[in-house]
Write a protein that holds these residues in place. Structure first.
Motif, PDB file in Angstrom:
ATOM      1  N   GLU A   7     -10.881  -6.984 -14.903  1.00 30.14           N
ATOM      2  CA  GLU A   7     -10.672  -5.740 -15.601  1.00 30.14           C
ATOM      3  C   GLU A   7     -11.547  -5.976 -16.989  1.00 30.14           C
ATOM      4  O   GLU A   7     -12.087  -4.969 -17.292  1.00 30.14           O
ATOM      5  CB  GLU A   7      -9.097  -6.020 -16.227  1.00 30.14           C
ATOM      6  CG  GLU A   7      -8.639  -4.890 -17.216  1.00 30.14           C
ATOM      7  CD  GLU A   7      -7.253  -5.474 -17.814  1.00 30.14           C
ATOM      8  OE1 GLU A   7      -7.012  -4.583 -18.890  1.00 30.14           O
ATOM      9  OE2 GLU A   7      -6.616  -6.196 -17.314  1.00 30.14           O
ATOM     10  N   ILE A   8     -11.624  -6.928 -17.475  1.00 33.75           N
ATOM     11  CA  ILE A   8     -12.615  -7.519 -18.591  1.00 33.75           C
ATOM     12  C   ILE A   8     -13.973  -6.733 -18.468  1.00 33.75           C
ATOM     13  O   ILE A   8     -14.829  -6.409 -19.043  1.00 33.75           O
ATOM     14  CB  ILE A   8     -12.508  -8.717 -18.981  1.00 33.75           C
ATOM     15  CG1 ILE A   8     -10.915  -9.093 -19.690  1.00 33.75           C
ATOM     16  CG2 ILE A   8     -13.452  -8.923 -20.403  1.00 33.75           C
ATOM     17  CD1 ILE A   8     -10.843 -10.317 -20.110  1.00 33.75           C
ATOM     18  N   ALA A   9     -14.271  -7.203 -16.979  1.00 35.77           N
ATOM     19  CA  ALA A   9     -15.717  -6.899 -16.658  1.00 35.77           C
ATOM     20  C   ALA A   9     -16.177  -5.640 -16.624  1.00 35.77           C
ATOM     21  O   ALA A   9     -16.993  -4.941 -17.025  1.00 35.77           O
ATOM     22  CB  ALA A   9     -16.136  -7.939 -15.464  1.00 35.77           C
ATOM     23  N   ALA A  10     -14.933  -4.869 -15.986  1.00 32.38           N
ATOM     24  CA  ALA A  10     -15.048  -3.486 -15.628  1.00 32.38           C
ATOM     25  C   ALA A  10     -15.092  -2.684 -16.960  1.00 32.38           C
ATOM     26  O   ALA A  10     -15.766  -1.677 -17.522  1.00 32.38           O
ATOM     27  CB  ALA A  10     -14.062  -2.746 -14.893  1.00 32.38           C
ATOM     28  N   ARG A  11     -14.365  -3.241 -18.039  1.00 30.02           N
ATOM     29  CA  ARG A  11     -14.246  -2.595 -19.300  1.00 30.02           C
ATOM     30  C   ARG A  11     -15.333  -2.910 -20.194  1.00 30.02           C
ATOM     31  O   ARG A  11     -15.888  -1.746 -20.909  1.00 30.02           O
ATOM     32  CB  ARG A  11     -13.066  -3.306 -20.199  1.00 30.02           C
ATOM     33  CG  ARG A  11     -12.802  -2.293 -21.500  1.00 30.02           C
ATOM     34  CD  ARG A  11     -11.231  -2.546 -21.783  1.00 30.02           C
ATOM     35  NE  ARG A  11     -10.187  -1.615 -21.034  1.00 30.02           N
ATOM     36  CZ  ARG A  11      -9.090  -2.206 -20.502  1.00 30.02           C
ATOM     37  NH1 ARG A  11      -9.033  -3.492 -20.131  1.00 30.02           N
ATOM     38  NH2 ARG A  11      -8.582  -1.228 -19.698  1.00 30.02           N
ATOM     39  N   GLU A  12     -16.138  -4.095 -20.109  1.00 26.98           N
ATOM     40  CA  GLU A  12     -17.205  -4.223 -20.770  1.00 26.98           C
ATOM     41  C   GLU A  12     -18.376  -3.364 -19.976  1.00 26.98           C
ATOM     42  O   GLU A  12     -19.233  -3.041 -20.909  1.00 26.98           O
ATOM     43  CB  GLU A  12     -17.685  -5.598 -20.698  1.00 26.98           C
ATOM     44  CG  GLU A  12     -16.774  -6.514 -21.447  1.00 26.98           C
ATOM     45  CD  GLU A  12     -16.972  -8.115 -21.288  1.00 26.98           C
ATOM     46  OE1 GLU A  12     -17.750  -8.485 -20.366  1.00 26.98           O
ATOM     47  OE2 GLU A  12     -16.465  -8.711 -22.309  1.00 26.98           O
ATOM     48  N   ALA A  13     -18.178  -2.903 -18.877  1.00 22.18           N
ATOM     49  CA  ALA A  13     -19.215  -2.013 -18.175  1.00 22.18           C
ATOM     50  C   ALA A  13     -18.860  -0.635 -18.539  1.00 22.18           C
ATOM     51  O   ALA A  13     -19.944   0.209 -18.120  1.00 22.18           O
ATOM     52  CB  ALA A  13     -19.323  -2.247 -16.787  1.00 22.18           C
ATOM     53  N   GLY A  14     -17.960  -0.382 -19.141  1.00 20.23           N
ATOM     54  CA  GLY A  14     -17.517   1.255 -19.468  1.00 20.23           C
ATOM     55  C   GLY A  14     -16.924   1.830 -18.762  1.00 20.23           C
ATOM     56  O   GLY A  14     -16.776   3.124 -18.620  1.00 20.23           O
ATOM     57  N   ALA A  15     -16.210   1.091 -17.798  1.00 20.55           N
ATOM     58  CA  ALA A  15     -15.649   1.893 -16.599  1.00 20.55           C
ATOM     59  C   ALA A  15     -14.084   1.561 -16.850  1.00 20.55           C
ATOM     60  O   ALA A  15     -13.449   0.752 -16.161  1.00 20.55           O
ATOM     61  CB  ALA A  15     -16.248   1.218 -15.289  1.00 20.55           C
TER      62      ALA A  15
END
Length: 253
Positions: free
Chosen positions: A230-238
């Motif tokens: 979740e954190i990785a996706a959010r940091e990617a703007g998704a």
């Protein structure tokens, strides 16, 4: 050029490199371990040299010493190794092991590096012994490394095509944490493109982390793994993909 000629040429090029010490070919004339097929690359190596010593301290044993070195180590350390795991060299505090994977149970086998103080902690680094030596010597255009190494290198470069290609290959048993990190990186890269295939990469990362978790810790590890996705996706703007990861984490999926 036939495969045999190609191997012979590769071996000859290795032996000719500065700092490589090759034993006389006669030293490689000993018996290969009984009941196991000798790989073509090693046959080509032993036809030209009775073992190698590389500038970095890597030693490839003569053919006749492989069975004896393997038997000694297994007995001395009371190892529960499969019969198709063979000691073929050493470097400093590492044992170099060739996994022939006769039964096709370990992702095709290859060359493993094993620390002397952890002889069950196999790390696959190459597909063949000649390929392993090529990479130790930094030979341009060397045979590709193991999928685990390629995935780690591609993740460090954030090279999406190379990472996806490496993860498409079977990974060696025990490489679950490496796989989890590589798949998490792939998911992040796909998320940055808005590609919903990121969820598949994240799911693979989660399952790899869970597989590596201690007994009884699967539930908390799964939740933590989905939180990392979740954190990785959010940091990617998704945000949509991040929300899907959060939902899976809460649902235990």
């Amino acid at each position: 050029m036939t495969a045999g000629v190609d191997l012979a040429a590769r071996v000859a090029a290795l032996i000719a490199r500065d700092g490589v010490e090759a034993r006389p070919a006669e030293a490689g004339a000993g018996a290969w371990p009984s009941g196991l097929a000798e790989p073509p690359d090693l046959a080509a190596l032993y036809a030209a040299a009775g073992g190698l010593a590389l500038p970095d301290g890597t030693v490839i044993l003569p053919r006749g010493e492989v069975a004896r070195a393997t038997a000694w180590l297994v007995e001395e350390r009371s190892l529960d190794w499969e019969d198709d795991l063979l000691v073929i060299g050493e470097r400093e505090d590492l044992v170099i092991v060739l996994d022939l994977d006769v039964e096709g149970a370990r992702a095709g086998g290859g060359v493993l590096e094993v620390p002397t103080d952890g002889l069950a902690s196999f790390q696959r680094v190459a597909r063949s012994v000649v390929g392993y030596v090529e990479r130790r010597l930094g030979v341009p255009g060397a045979e590709p490394a193991s999928p685990e190494v390629l995935a780690r290198e591609a993740a460090a470069r954030r090279d999406l095509p190379a990472l996806a290609a490496a993860l498409a290959e079977p990974m060696y048993p025990g490489a679950e944490r490496q796989t989890a990190h590589a798949a998490l990186t792939l998911g992040a890269l796909l998320s940055a493109r808005g590609d919903e295939a990121a969820l598949e990469a994240f799911a693979r990362s989660v399952e790899a982390r869970v597989a590596a978790a201690p007994r009884g810790a699967a539930g908390p590890e799964r939740a933590a793994a989905w939180r990392a996705c979740e954190i990785a996706a959010r940091e990617a703007g998704a945000e949509v993909i991040a929300a899907a990861c959060a939902a899976r984490g809460k649902g235990g999926g």
